[in-house]
Motif scaffolding. Sequence first.
Motif, PDB file in Angstrom:
ATOM      1  N   THR A 192       0.806  -1.226   0.000  1.00  0.00           N
ATOM      2  CA  THR A 192       0.000   0.000   0.000  1.00  0.00           C
ATOM      3  C   THR A 192       0.841   1.279   0.000  1.00  0.00           C
ATOM      4  O   THR A 192       2.015   1.266   0.389  1.00  0.00           O
ATOM      5  CB  THR A 192      -0.911   0.039   1.247  1.00  0.00           C
ATOM      6  N   GLY A 229      -3.051   0.915  -3.483  1.00  0.00           N
ATOM      7  CA  GLY A 229      -2.060  -0.153  -3.453  1.00  0.00           C
ATOM      8  C   GLY A 229      -2.091  -1.020  -4.692  1.00  0.00           C
ATOM      9  O   GLY A 229      -2.836  -0.756  -5.647  1.00  0.00           O
ATOM     10  N   GLU A 260      -2.593  -4.805  -5.670  1.00  0.00           N
ATOM     11  CA  GLU A 260      -3.011  -6.134  -5.272  1.00  0.00           C
ATOM     12  C   GLU A 260      -2.381  -7.170  -6.198  1.00  0.00           C
ATOM     13  O   GLU A 260      -2.050  -6.861  -7.338  1.00  0.00           O
ATOM     14  CB  GLU A 260      -4.547  -6.227  -5.294  1.00  0.00           C
ATOM     15  N   LEU A 309      -6.539  -4.916   0.380  1.00  0.00           N
ATOM     16  CA  LEU A 309      -5.586  -3.840   0.680  1.00  0.00           C
ATOM     17  C   LEU A 309      -5.960  -3.173   2.003  1.00  0.00           C
ATOM     18  O   LEU A 309      -5.097  -2.829   2.817  1.00  0.00           O
ATOM     19  CB  LEU A 309      -5.553  -2.817  -0.455  1.00  0.00           C
TER      20      LEU A 309
END
Length: 812
Positions: free
Chosen positions: A251, A264, A266, A296
Amino acid sequence: MLPTQARIVIVGGGIIGCSTAYHLAKFGCSDVLLLERAKLTSGSTHHAAGLVGQLRTSAGITQLLGHSIALYESIEEETGLATGWKMNGGLRLACNRQRMIELERQATTAHSFGLEMHLLSPTEARDLWPLMSIDDLVGAAFLPTDGQANPSDITLALAKGARMHGAALIEDCEATGVEAHDGRVTAVTTREGRIACEAVVNCCGQWAREFGQLAGVNVPLVSVQHQYMITQSIEGVKSDLPTLRDPDRLTYYKEEVGGLVMGGYEPNPLPWAVDGIPEGFSFSLLDSNWEHFEQLMALALPRVPALEGVGVKQLLNGPESFTPDGNFILGEAPEVAGYYVGAGFNAFGIASGGGAGKALAEWILGGEPPYDLWPVDIRRFGRPHGNIDWVRQRTHEMYGKHYTIAWPHEENASGRPFRRSPLYDDLKAAGACFGEKLGWERPNWFAPADVTPEDSYSFERQNWFAYVGNEHRAVRERVGVFDQTSFAKFMLRGPDAERALSWMCANDVTRDPGTVVYTQLLNSRGGIECDLTVARIDAHGYYIVTGTGFASHDFHWISTHVQPGLNVELTDVTDDYSVISVFGPRSRDLLASITTEPLDNNTFPFASVREIRIEGVSVRAVRITYVGELGWELHTPVGSARDVYGAVMAAGEDHGAIPCGYRAIESLRLEKGYRAWSSDLTPDHTPLQAGLGFAVKLGSNSPFLGREALVAQRQAGLTRRLACFTVDDQDVLLLGRETIYRDGERVGWLTSGGYGHTVDKSIGYGYVRNQAGVDREYLQAGRYELEVASRRFPADIHFAPLYDPRNERLRS
Ligand SMILES: Cc1cc2nc3c(=O)[nH]c(=O)nc-3n(C[C@H](O)[C@H](O)[C@H](O)COP(=O)(O)OP(=O)(O)OC[C@H]3O[C@@H](n4cnc5c(N)ncnc54)[C@H](O)[C@@H]3O)c2cc1C
């Protein structure tokens, strides 16, 4: 009224198009027209989070990002429009020891490139970012000159600046195509009319691939959904809060109007617009996807507990263009002359915008990249990048790895195998652990029968170290066999082939048929654009061999530097030949047992090429190696490659031959002092600086591209030189980018690093810089240290190859 003519037409009014227009006009080229289908900033630019980070693994790209920051600081004064730029610094966190080593190495890279980056304890990090919990922190790093800005404001300031310098920017005007004649851009078409032009710049963001296709230009990018959350104000969030990246928790954060932006990367990205971007998608966002964002959120909450109860203004979901290697795409497309691209910014287009527009403008006006931009050069792509399924798979892998640790020697997994040598199955059966380059599967190393051929990554010596050591010693002591089929290979044919190559090669290629010449091809600054071998096959034909990754780049460079009026044809013959390389002191004995052609030094000297027969197959044997041993590359018709390989390996049993991989080549070439293009040799370095003066025909009267620059440099004296260093400490791992200190002063960084298994030392090469001049005496007089992962180690400098068997063996 739409003009009917402009020197340069830019398509796309996001940050990249506006920055390019601004710089072109500022550099004095005001006959520039920018077309935007909707409104300026209406693409990805309007919804960017606005973090501006600077550190990359390449000096050139770090320099480019530095230009952005300098511009964002100054453009307000020039245009009267604020950019929201604030230099509040950037923090990066580490939650485990391996991540901390990565940060320590990044800090060293920053120091190498002249950026401040400090390592911090967890409590020091919390002092800068009081809202975070530090329970799981091992440490952190801080870049004081990072910051954040307002993407739309910067773009509008650049647009205003462009107009002030004379460029025209037109909104609500879609470019519908690009016309070309004889492979060169002639016009851009719109529904309102045609605009004749010399050059077009595709700055269409995530539309760039589709727009490129209209002219047959490949821009390999795909759209991916990218989300971040904007909170209500949070107590304790001050406007000078640094940006924060928490890679172990995938993040990032920045302050926004007293609240936080949190987004962020993923591991399971969501594609968008797989079947094309919908009509009318401008100032548009996608639906918030809380379910997907939850992973996240779950990682962020333990870091910033204050997020728990805070109100959320918006979960913004904006699509952005990403590329298969995580870098953006810049430069003149190899398919069409005068067609430039600036696209695919992988969620760092705001950070890059100022510098990328400047570099692109300089590239267009100067006809070549202004400095080493190879990591983002559009010519780094090749065959796999024309396959959209491959592009999407690899891009998703890279997106998912955005915040994972970037391991040394890391390979990617998606889209493999894509391109295989005919020897692939034989090599696999022999235990090959394959790596991938430009889609090609290539053995990196061979595992013994009881070992799984798989890399296991770390910042220490990796699992393959000892096996590569064995391969290395086999080549030094006996013979090693390499599959180098992936080499890019071209034929230049025609009555003017010699003249054409003489102009572009720094070395003398006017040799007899049967001769092989190692040469660089230089730009007008004397910088090295290509580093390759040229084998003269007959009076009108040259066989050119270059690195796998440089296929598109070198083909483009050569084809665009044939002087007008010369009668030659360049063809890519990569697919026609496999290359089986037989290297080592017993290579001659081995080959002599399977061919009747003489291989002695008189008949077949170093740097020559002959046709020989093996297994009844006519093979182009080239006596040259990249490992510093006696040896031959056997350029074999693809259809016969397995037969020839089988014969070589069968005969090799009597000579202790084993199959070897690319990691052994790296170790061998470092010991011998052979340079590698894109690291030791780049468009920013001349052969004189690189210690390759022996391969330059300055002694003759023959003109060649880059000659004037070299003559001037020789007269002025060198201010940087490539040097070889070794470190005795066996725990030190050199990977490249380590900082070089001379008598305690920072003088450069390593361009490549690795381990030499014969000398049993870590080896690094890097340019030592000194404005007052760098000569042998200066180099010799210094006391050297290398900074590795933020610690300094004593290093020795060397002036001769660490290992050179030539005297004993090549003349035997
Ligand atoms: C959610 C999100 C967060 C981000 N956060 C950050 C960040 O923190 N920091 C950072 O540096 N970057 C960030 N980015 C990335 C950044 O927004 C982009 O990299 C950047 O805006 C790309 O700019 P561009 O000019 O290439 O593309 P765009 O802004 O998309 O501009 C392309 C323009 O071309 C126009 N166009 C397309 N086709 C045609 C045509 N045929 N004729 C005329 N015009 C055409 C489009 O209308 C569009 O305006 C983020 C992106 C997203 C999605």
